[in-house]
Design a protein around this motif. Structure first.
Motif, PDB file in Angstrom:
ATOM      1  N   GLY A   1     -42.658 -46.862  -1.053  1.00 23.26           N
ATOM      2  CA  GLY A   1     -42.234 -48.239  -0.796  1.00 23.26           C
ATOM      3  C   GLY A   1     -40.858 -48.299  -0.162  1.00 23.26           C
ATOM      4  N   ALA A   2     -39.941 -47.506  -0.695  1.00 27.31           N
ATOM      5  CA  ALA A   2     -38.579 -47.500  -0.167  1.00 27.31           C
ATOM      6  C   ALA A   2     -38.552 -46.941   1.254  1.00 27.31           C
ATOM      7  CB  ALA A   2     -37.671 -46.675  -1.075  1.00 27.31           C
ATOM      8  N   LEU A   3     -39.309 -45.875   1.467  1.00 25.75           N
ATOM      9  CA  LEU A   3     -39.387 -45.294   2.804  1.00 25.75           C
ATOM     10  C   LEU A   3     -39.923 -46.322   3.797  1.00 25.75           C
ATOM     11  CD1 LEU A   3     -40.795 -41.704   2.145  1.00 25.75           C
ATOM     12  CD2 LEU A   3     -38.708 -42.296   3.362  1.00 25.75           C
ATOM     13  N   THR A   4     -40.999 -46.966   3.388  1.00 26.02           N
ATOM     14  CA  THR A   4     -41.609 -47.985   4.247  1.00 26.02           C
ATOM     15  C   THR A   4     -40.604 -49.087   4.572  1.00 26.02           C
ATOM     16  OG1 THR A   4     -43.791 -47.547   3.299  1.00 26.02           O
ATOM     17  CG2 THR A   4     -43.489 -49.646   4.427  1.00 26.02           C
ATOM     18  N   ASP A   5     -39.919 -49.567   3.561  1.00 21.84           N
ATOM     19  CA  ASP A   5     -38.918 -50.613   3.789  1.00 21.84           C
ATOM     20  C   ASP A   5     -37.894 -50.174   4.820  1.00 21.84           C
ATOM     21  OD1 ASP A   5     -40.206 -52.164   1.990  1.00 21.84           O
ATOM     22  OD2 ASP A   5     -38.743 -51.933   0.371  1.00 21.84           O
ATOM     23  N   GLY A   6     -37.434 -48.948   4.691  1.00 22.96           N
ATOM     24  CA  GLY A   6     -36.426 -48.436   5.615  1.00 22.96           C
ATOM     25  C   GLY A   6     -36.920 -48.421   7.050  1.00 22.96           C
ATOM     26  N   TYR A   7     -38.092 -47.858   7.256  1.00 21.37           N
ATOM     27  CA  TYR A   7     -38.627 -47.787   8.618  1.00 21.37           C
ATOM     28  C   TYR A   7     -38.913 -49.172   9.172  1.00 21.37           C
ATOM     29  CZ  TYR A   7     -39.068 -42.760   7.946  1.00 21.37           C
ATOM     30  OH  TYR A   7     -38.802 -41.436   7.728  1.00 21.37           O
ATOM     31  N   LEU A   8     -39.481 -50.016   8.353  1.00 20.78           N
ATOM     32  CA  LEU A   8     -39.840 -51.344   8.854  1.00 20.78           C
ATOM     33  C   LEU A   8     -38.608 -52.161   9.221  1.00 20.78           C
ATOM     34  CD1 LEU A   8     -42.965 -52.480   6.801  1.00 20.78           C
ATOM     35  CD2 LEU A   8     -42.797 -51.170   8.914  1.00 20.78           C
TER      36      LEU A   8
END
Lengths: 203, 203
Positions: free
Chosen positions: A86-93
DNA sequence: GTCTATAACGTGATAGAC
DNA sequence: GTCTATCACGTTATAGAC
């Protein structure tokens, strides 16, 4: 004070020019812009601008480098030590959504990327390095996430990294062609699909 | 025989020119080739070549159109009515592997694709149509595969189609930059990840 | 239908004054 | 360090002979 005046000042001016050019392209777009246009936009003559750069290509590569630095400072960082999907996704998005506001830079990036296929092109090394850098950071993050159990381990982290880069670049190309394309949606869906399969899924 | 001679003959010659240009680019590569170079390669003067095409851009779009037609005839088809993930994968990978042999065409495609971001560009419509066509065929095939249970239904077919297009294009860009990149491997891994989750996977 | 010749233009780069 | 002026080049496109 070994180097007085001119040297340090020249570097600073160069940096300032790059930031202005960056802003101009972000704001007004890039359509194979000429050195002259950029020069006008930053308030110098064409010759005055080229005083700071060896060639047109070098100028544009440097602009992309500045963008990377700026983005990294403003938006990256948090992603670097996340171990949660989730955190990774947030960062990329966050970065992807930011790109929506600077179509000119995305356009410049895409254009240069295909030009740089030629090994002789001044931007060739830049794209190789940048890709490798992106993928190594990415793979490391996904490896951690796999250890933490928040990402499926059916795919190798390096493969995830390469694929993420491909999805990202490819989706961005679709968006350049048709601005209604939802880059964050596409990349988000891919990242979402990396969640570990829930135990009883699919009877 | 309303249209005698010249018209039909002109069309045939035009077609022949396109096929030759296609072969030349496939064989010798494309690095922002000029009309003159293509003209030399197909044995016409620059003016002679432009007699058949309104502009440089139109010429290059037509070359890409011919490529699509040729590839479709030679490699597609079977994919169109497959309902099995393995068969679908085989079909796509065949085209991808074929592309390895024609780097010039891939380069031309990538270059034009980023130029065509401009709505005014003569190739803009081509890329929009081609993308839509690819995705609709693709989505239909994946919808069938989902019904047949050979593809996970956690992702909508349209999303799979868009993502596949992105992965494909993106991976191809990586390959243009570094020919050691394994496009088929990347796309293959993505397609593989679409298999339905096996029942007891991951304790 | 195809050629030669050339127009018309924009480009990146450079020379040299200030 | 920045300018004006200009060079040298390659481009697409066109005119006109054959």
């Amino acid at each position: 004070m070994v180097q007085r005046g001119s040297y340090a000042k020249g570097v600073a001016k160069r940096e300032q020019i790059l930031h202005e050019a960056l802003a101009v392209i972000a704001r007004e777009g890039y359509r194979g812009a000429s050195v002259r246009e950029i020069a006008d936009a930053v308030g110098l003559s064409q010759a005055g601008l080229l005083h700071y750069f060896d060639s047109k290509e070098e100028l544009f590569v440097e602009i992309l480098r500045v963008r990377d630095r700026v983005d990294m400072a403003a938006l990256g960082g948090e992603t670097d030590d996340a171990a949660d999907l989730g955190a990774l996704t947030d960062g990329y998005l966050r970065i992807i959504r930011h790109n929506t506001d600077v179509p000119g830079l995305v356009q410049l990036f895409a254009q240069m990327a295909s030009d740089a296929a030629d090994p002789q092109h001044p931007a060739h090394a830049y794209f190789l390095e940048r890709g490798a850098m992106f993928r190594s950071g990415c793979a490391a993050a996904f490896a951690r996430a796999q250890s933490a159990g928040t990402v499926t381990d059916r795919v190798a982290p390096e493969t995830i990294a390469r694929t993420l880069q491909a999805v990202w670049d490819g989706a961005q190309m679709q968006w350049l062609l048709d601005s209604s394309v939802d880059v964050a949606g596409i990349v988000g869906a891919y990242l979402h699909s990396l969640a570990p399969a829930p135990e009883g899924q699919r009877a």
